[in-house]
Design a protein around this motif. Structure first.
Motif, PDB file in Angstrom:
ATOM      1  N   LEU A   6       0.831  -1.202   0.000  1.00  0.00           N
ATOM      2  CA  LEU A   6       0.000   0.000   0.000  1.00  0.00           C
ATOM      3  C   LEU A   6       0.867   1.255   0.000  1.00  0.00           C
ATOM      4  O   LEU A   6       0.615   2.192  -0.763  1.00  0.00           O
ATOM      5  CB  LEU A   6      -0.925  -0.010   1.215  1.00  0.00           C
ATOM      6  N   GLN A   7       1.899   1.277   0.815  1.00  0.00           N
ATOM      7  CA  GLN A   7       2.791   2.439   0.868  1.00  0.00           C
ATOM      8  C   GLN A   7       3.513   2.644  -0.458  1.00  0.00           C
ATOM      9  O   GLN A   7       3.679   3.765  -0.918  1.00  0.00           O
ATOM     10  CB  GLN A   7       3.810   2.284   2.011  1.00  0.00           C
ATOM     11  N   ARG A   8       3.939   1.546  -1.069  1.00  0.00           N
ATOM     12  CA  ARG A   8       4.619   1.648  -2.363  1.00  0.00           C
ATOM     13  C   ARG A   8       3.679   2.212  -3.428  1.00  0.00           C
ATOM     14  O   ARG A   8       4.087   3.027  -4.247  1.00  0.00           O
ATOM     15  CB  ARG A   8       5.161   0.278  -2.787  1.00  0.00           C
ATOM     16  N   ILE A   9       2.426   1.764  -3.401  1.00  0.00           N
ATOM     17  CA  ILE A   9       1.446   2.273  -4.363  1.00  0.00           C
ATOM     18  C   ILE A   9       1.208   3.765  -4.127  1.00  0.00           C
ATOM     19  O   ILE A   9       1.198   4.556  -5.066  1.00  0.00           O
ATOM     20  CB  ILE A   9       0.119   1.488  -4.286  1.00  0.00           C
ATOM     21  N   LYS A  10       1.030   4.139  -2.856  1.00  0.00           N
ATOM     22  CA  LYS A  10       0.794   5.546  -2.520  1.00  0.00           C
ATOM     23  C   LYS A  10       1.963   6.434  -2.949  1.00  0.00           C
ATOM     24  O   LYS A  10       1.759   7.589  -3.287  1.00  0.00           O
ATOM     25  CB  LYS A  10       0.554   5.710  -1.019  1.00  0.00           C
ATOM     26  N   SER A  11       3.159   5.874  -2.941  1.00  0.00           N
ATOM     27  CA  SER A  11       4.327   6.672  -3.331  1.00  0.00           C
ATOM     28  C   SER A  11       4.501   6.730  -4.851  1.00  0.00           C
ATOM     29  O   SER A  11       5.468   7.313  -5.336  1.00  0.00           O
ATOM     30  CB  SER A  11       5.594   6.130  -2.665  1.00  0.00           C
ATOM     31  N   GLY A  12       3.579   6.096  -5.587  1.00  0.00           N
ATOM     32  CA  GLY A  12       3.611   6.188  -7.045  1.00  0.00           C
ATOM     33  C   GLY A  12       4.277   5.025  -7.754  1.00  0.00           C
ATOM     34  O   GLY A  12       4.521   5.091  -8.954  1.00  0.00           O
ATOM     35  N   ASP A  13       4.565   3.946  -7.033  1.00  0.00           N
ATOM     36  CA  ASP A  13       5.215   2.772  -7.616  1.00  0.00           C
ATOM     37  C   ASP A  13       4.203   2.005  -8.475  1.00  0.00           C
ATOM     38  O   ASP A  13       3.323   1.329  -7.959  1.00  0.00           O
ATOM     39  CB  ASP A  13       5.766   1.886  -6.494  1.00  0.00           C
ATOM     40  N   LYS A  14       4.334   2.125  -9.777  1.00  0.00           N
ATOM     41  CA  LYS A  14       3.388   1.482 -10.699  1.00  0.00           C
ATOM     42  C   LYS A  14       3.524  -0.032 -10.685  1.00  0.00           C
ATOM     43  O   LYS A  14       2.541  -0.745 -10.900  1.00  0.00           O
ATOM     44  CB  LYS A  14       3.560   2.039 -12.105  1.00  0.00           C
ATOM     45  N   ASP A  15       4.721  -0.554 -10.434  1.00  0.00           N
ATOM     46  CA  ASP A  15       4.896  -2.004 -10.337  1.00  0.00           C
ATOM     47  C   ASP A  15       4.138  -2.559  -9.128  1.00  0.00           C
ATOM     48  O   ASP A  15       3.588  -3.655  -9.187  1.00  0.00           O
ATOM     49  CB  ASP A  15       6.376  -2.371 -10.240  1.00  0.00           C
ATOM     50  N   ALA A  16       4.116  -1.799  -8.043  1.00  0.00           N
ATOM     51  CA  ALA A  16       3.377  -2.224  -6.852  1.00  0.00           C
ATOM     52  C   ALA A  16       1.883  -2.279  -7.156  1.00  0.00           C
ATOM     53  O   ALA A  16       1.192  -3.213  -6.746  1.00  0.00           O
ATOM     54  CB  ALA A  16       3.646  -1.274  -5.689  1.00  0.00           C
ATOM     55  N   PHE A  17       1.383  -1.279  -7.897  1.00  0.00           N
ATOM     56  CA  PHE A  17      -0.041  -1.304  -8.260  1.00  0.00           C
ATOM     57  C   PHE A  17      -0.323  -2.477  -9.192  1.00  0.00           C
ATOM     58  O   PHE A  17      -1.357  -3.134  -9.059  1.00  0.00           O
ATOM     59  CB  PHE A  17      -0.486   0.014  -8.911  1.00  0.00           C
ATOM     60  N   ARG A  18       0.576  -2.756 -10.106  1.00  0.00           N
ATOM     61  CA  ARG A  18       0.411  -3.891 -11.019  1.00  0.00           C
ATOM     62  C   ARG A  18       0.351  -5.192 -10.218  1.00  0.00           C
ATOM     63  O   ARG A  18      -0.457  -6.072 -10.502  1.00  0.00           O
ATOM     64  CB  ARG A  18       1.554  -3.920 -12.031  1.00  0.00           C
ATOM     65  N   THR A  19       1.191  -5.313  -9.194  1.00  0.00           N
ATOM     66  CA  THR A  19       1.178  -6.496  -8.325  1.00  0.00           C
ATOM     67  C   THR A  19      -0.171  -6.613  -7.619  1.00  0.00           C
ATOM     68  O   THR A  19      -0.775  -7.689  -7.599  1.00  0.00           O
ATOM     69  CB  THR A  19       2.312  -6.409  -7.281  1.00  0.00           C
ATOM     70  N   PHE A  20      -0.634  -5.509  -7.059  1.00  0.00           N
ATOM     71  CA  PHE A  20      -1.944  -5.483  -6.395  1.00  0.00           C
ATOM     72  C   PHE A  20      -3.049  -5.887  -7.368  1.00  0.00           C
ATOM     73  O   PHE A  20      -3.888  -6.718  -7.064  1.00  0.00           O
ATOM     74  CB  PHE A  20      -2.205  -4.083  -5.826  1.00  0.00           C
ATOM     75  N   TYR A  21      -3.027  -5.309  -8.560  1.00  0.00           N
ATOM     76  CA  TYR A  21      -4.021  -5.613  -9.589  1.00  0.00           C
ATOM     77  C   TYR A  21      -4.021  -7.112  -9.909  1.00  0.00           C
ATOM     78  O   TYR A  21      -5.074  -7.746  -9.936  1.00  0.00           O
ATOM     79  CB  TYR A  21      -3.723  -4.787 -10.850  1.00  0.00           C
ATOM     80  N   ASN A  22      -2.857  -7.661 -10.137  1.00  0.00           N
ATOM     81  CA  ASN A  22      -2.751  -9.085 -10.482  1.00  0.00           C
ATOM     82  C   ASN A  22      -3.235  -9.980  -9.345  1.00  0.00           C
ATOM     83  O   ASN A  22      -3.809 -11.040  -9.588  1.00  0.00           O
ATOM     84  CB  ASN A  22      -1.323  -9.443 -10.876  1.00  0.00           C
ATOM     85  N   GLN A  23      -3.029  -9.545  -8.106  1.00  0.00           N
ATOM     86  CA  GLN A  23      -3.489 -10.323  -6.952  1.00  0.00           C
ATOM     87  C   GLN A  23      -5.008 -10.274  -6.809  1.00  0.00           C
ATOM     88  O   GLN A  23      -5.624 -11.237  -6.341  1.00  0.00           O
ATOM     89  CB  GLN A  23      -2.871  -9.782  -5.652  1.00  0.00           C
ATOM     90  N   GLN A  24      -5.622  -9.162  -7.192  1.00  0.00           N
ATOM     91  CA  GLN A  24      -7.030  -8.930  -6.911  1.00  0.00           C
ATOM     92  C   GLN A  24      -7.991  -9.113  -8.084  1.00  0.00           C
ATOM     93  O   GLN A  24      -9.189  -9.255  -7.869  1.00  0.00           O
ATOM     94  CB  GLN A  24      -7.212  -7.496  -6.372  1.00  0.00           C
ATOM     95  N   ILE A  25      -7.512  -9.092  -9.309  1.00  0.00           N
ATOM     96  CA  ILE A  25      -8.399  -9.012 -10.469  1.00  0.00           C
ATOM     97  C   ILE A  25      -9.406 -10.161 -10.546  1.00  0.00           C
ATOM     98  O   ILE A  25     -10.593  -9.938 -10.780  1.00  0.00           O
ATOM     99  CB  ILE A  25      -7.606  -8.872 -11.803  1.00  0.00           C
ATOM    100  N   ASP A  26      -8.976 -11.384 -10.347  1.00  0.00           N
ATOM    101  CA  ASP A  26      -9.900 -12.522 -10.478  1.00  0.00           C
ATOM    102  C   ASP A  26     -11.011 -12.480  -9.431  1.00  0.00           C
ATOM    103  O   ASP A  26     -12.192 -12.656  -9.758  1.00  0.00           O
ATOM    104  CB  ASP A  26      -9.145 -13.847 -10.390  1.00  0.00           C
ATOM    105  N   LYS A  27     -10.636 -12.226  -8.174  1.00  0.00           N
ATOM    106  CA  LYS A  27     -11.635 -12.163  -7.108  1.00  0.00           C
ATOM    107  C   LYS A  27     -12.596 -11.000  -7.325  1.00  0.00           C
ATOM    108  O   LYS A  27     -13.803 -11.132  -7.136  1.00  0.00           O
ATOM    109  CB  LYS A  27     -10.950 -12.021  -5.747  1.00  0.00           C
ATOM    110  N   THR A  28     -12.047  -9.879  -7.744  1.00  0.00           N
ATOM    111  CA  THR A  28     -12.862  -8.688  -7.968  1.00  0.00           C
ATOM    112  C   THR A  28     -13.855  -8.922  -9.101  1.00  0.00           C
ATOM    113  O   THR A  28     -15.038  -8.579  -8.988  1.00  0.00           O
ATOM    114  CB  THR A  28     -11.958  -7.477  -8.281  1.00  0.00           C
TER     115      THR A  28
END
Length: 177
Positions: A6-28
């Motif tokens: 979460l902190q990495r995403i908030k700091s603008g780390d696009k790879d961190a958001f991509r990781t979050f997206y990949n973890q959540q997309i199927d369930k979402t």
């Protein structure tokens, strides 16, 4: 969501958001399909949810659980898109038979899915969040922005409706044997 991600995403780390997206997309996407009853609308709601999360992450209160905040955005997007679609089209929504939740036995899936989809969204969405996503009544009340006692009541009524629906299916099955 883990705090470091979460902190990495908030700091603008696009790879961190991509990781979050990949973890959540199927369930979402599964939850969105269960809410909208339409695969295409669910994909649109899911996409919009991730965009809104990315844009509004700075407004997230890290002292509170992340999942209710995230699923409130998803639920609101599903409602918004269903409302927009209802104005545009009178086509019937459909249930995607390819959606499966790992906590449901395959044999029971079609009848259970049919029963859940038969519920009015007032009862269907709390049932999905409680039993398929594992949210507490308090978290569901946060997601749906509804009083916790109202959620308890809707869950109680939803369970009763599901039980009646499944009993009716069982009775009809016995008559055809």
């Amino acid at each position: 969501m883990e705090r470091s991600l979460l902190q990495r995403i908030k700091s603008g780390d696009k790879d961190a958001f991509r990781t979050f997206y990949n973890q959540q997309i199927d369930k979402t996407l599964r939850v969105a399909i269960l809410i909208t009853k339409n695969h295409e609308l669910a994909k649109e709601a899911t996409q919009e949810t991730f965009i809104r999360v990315y844009r509004n992450l700075s407004s997230y209160d890290a002292s509170k659980p992340f999942d209710p905040w995230f699923y409130r955005i998803l639920t609101n997007e599903c409602y918004r898109i269903m409302k927009k679609e209802a104005k545009i089209s009178t086509q019937h929504a459909y249930i995607d038979p390819d959606i499966k939740d790992s906590s449901i036995k395959t044999d029971d899936y079609s009848e259970l899915n049919e029963a859940i989809q038969s519920l009015n969204e007032l009862y269907r969405i709390p049932i999905i969040l409680k039993y398929l996503k594992g949210f507490s009544e308090r978290e569901i009340s946060t997601v749906l922005e509804t009083n916790q006692n109202t959620i308890k009541s809707r869950l109680h009524k939803g369970r009763a409706l599901l039980k009646n629906y499944l009993n009716d299916l069982e009775e009809r099955g016995k008559k055809h044997v």
